[in-house]
Write a protein that holds these residues in place. Sequence first.
Motif, short mmCIF file in Angstrom:
data_model
loop_
_atom_site.label_atom_id
_atom_site.label_comp_id
_atom_site.label_asym_id
_atom_site.label_seq_id
_atom_site.Cartn_x
_atom_site.Cartn_y
_atom_site.Cartn_z
N GLY A 99 0.81 -1.21 0.00
CA GLY A 99 0.00 0.00 0.00
C GLY A 99 0.84 1.26 0.00
N PHE A 102 2.58 1.69 -3.58
CA PHE A 102 1.67 2.18 -4.63
C PHE A 102 1.18 3.60 -4.33
N THR A 103 1.05 3.94 -3.05
CA THR A 103 0.65 5.30 -2.69
C THR A 103 1.74 6.30 -3.07
N THR A 106 2.02 6.64 -6.99
CA THR A 106 0.85 7.29 -7.59
C THR A 106 0.62 8.68 -7.00
N TYR A 110 -3.45 6.34 -4.72
CA TYR A 110 -3.82 5.00 -4.26
C TYR A 110 -4.14 4.96 -2.76
N TRP A 113 -7.42 3.38 -1.37
CA TRP A 113 -7.51 1.92 -1.52
C TRP A 113 -6.59 1.22 -0.52
N TYR A 114 -5.47 1.86 -0.23
CA TYR A 114 -4.56 1.35 0.80
C TYR A 114 -5.26 1.33 2.15
#
Length: 319
Positions: A99, A102-103, A106, A110, A113-114
């Motif tokens: 998480g 990807f955070t 991005t 993200y 969603w994390y």
Amino acid sequence: MEKSFSCRLRGGQWWEVILGNYAIALTVQITSYILSIRLGSQSLEYMLYSYVQMFVLVIVSAIFSIWMMRSFLPSVSFSQKDFAFSGRIVDYIKINLAGLFFTVITLGIYGPWYLRRQRAYLAQKTSYDGHSFAFMGRGGTFLKYSFLFLFLPLVGYMVVFIMFFAGMTYASPDMGSFELGAVVFIGLVPLLVIASLFGYYSAKWMIDYQWRDLRLQLAANQNAAMNTIMLQLFLSFISLGIYLPAAMIKLYRFIIENVDVRKEGRRVRKLGFTGSVSEGFVLIWKQILLTVVTLGIYLPWALANYYRWFVGNITVTKI
């Protein structure tokens, strides 16, 4: 019939976990401070260390969260039945590392969603009477809330405030400290509105669970919620934080009393909170002071006392 939750948690049950996490976090922060002086806070080496530190803290936080849940949830009971938690450290570390990665790549997009994966995992591993919970919030919904009720209002606020402050400075180049303080104070009002707006929608998203055929959701009126949040934040601010424990209790009570428990769309349970503000205010400040004078060593017992009081004063009434 009204029934109450109970909590049997004691500081001795998790002091190793709390103090271990406290010691690691303190060590990381001290190391970061020393390196910022030796390497320079703008150096490439320090920036690389900062990224490593961020991932290390995420791992430590994941381990700490699972250990805390393992200690806390089995100590909570309702109707003479205990809650249970079966989460695994390895699984939660994977969720947090992925998480965070990807955070970062991005640029924060993200993040919702994390956060959803975190809450969904913890809910799934929490059970009562042999049945697990399910978190119903969606990442896309929280992204929308963050954009509409936090990002856009903050951008608009910054533009307007900068223009207003620049205009005041131009009109009154010799503005005194009183005038400057008045401008800053006025500028805090929109921030209270933004904080209360985003706080309401964040709570609405976070408090959305399913257990068997029961749905638990925050059903508070937006205006009532915003007024409550703004008032408590304002009183905490003007009292220089002294009022903060009372604000926490009043906000907690507001949330608990506005959680709907529904079955097939019909409200079947009503939640309540019986703790008094004065009792909780003294309790919280006592825990804070004891933690401070013991340099943090009392923290496990302080948190246990805090959780026992807040959980033990929740009631459920069948409608």
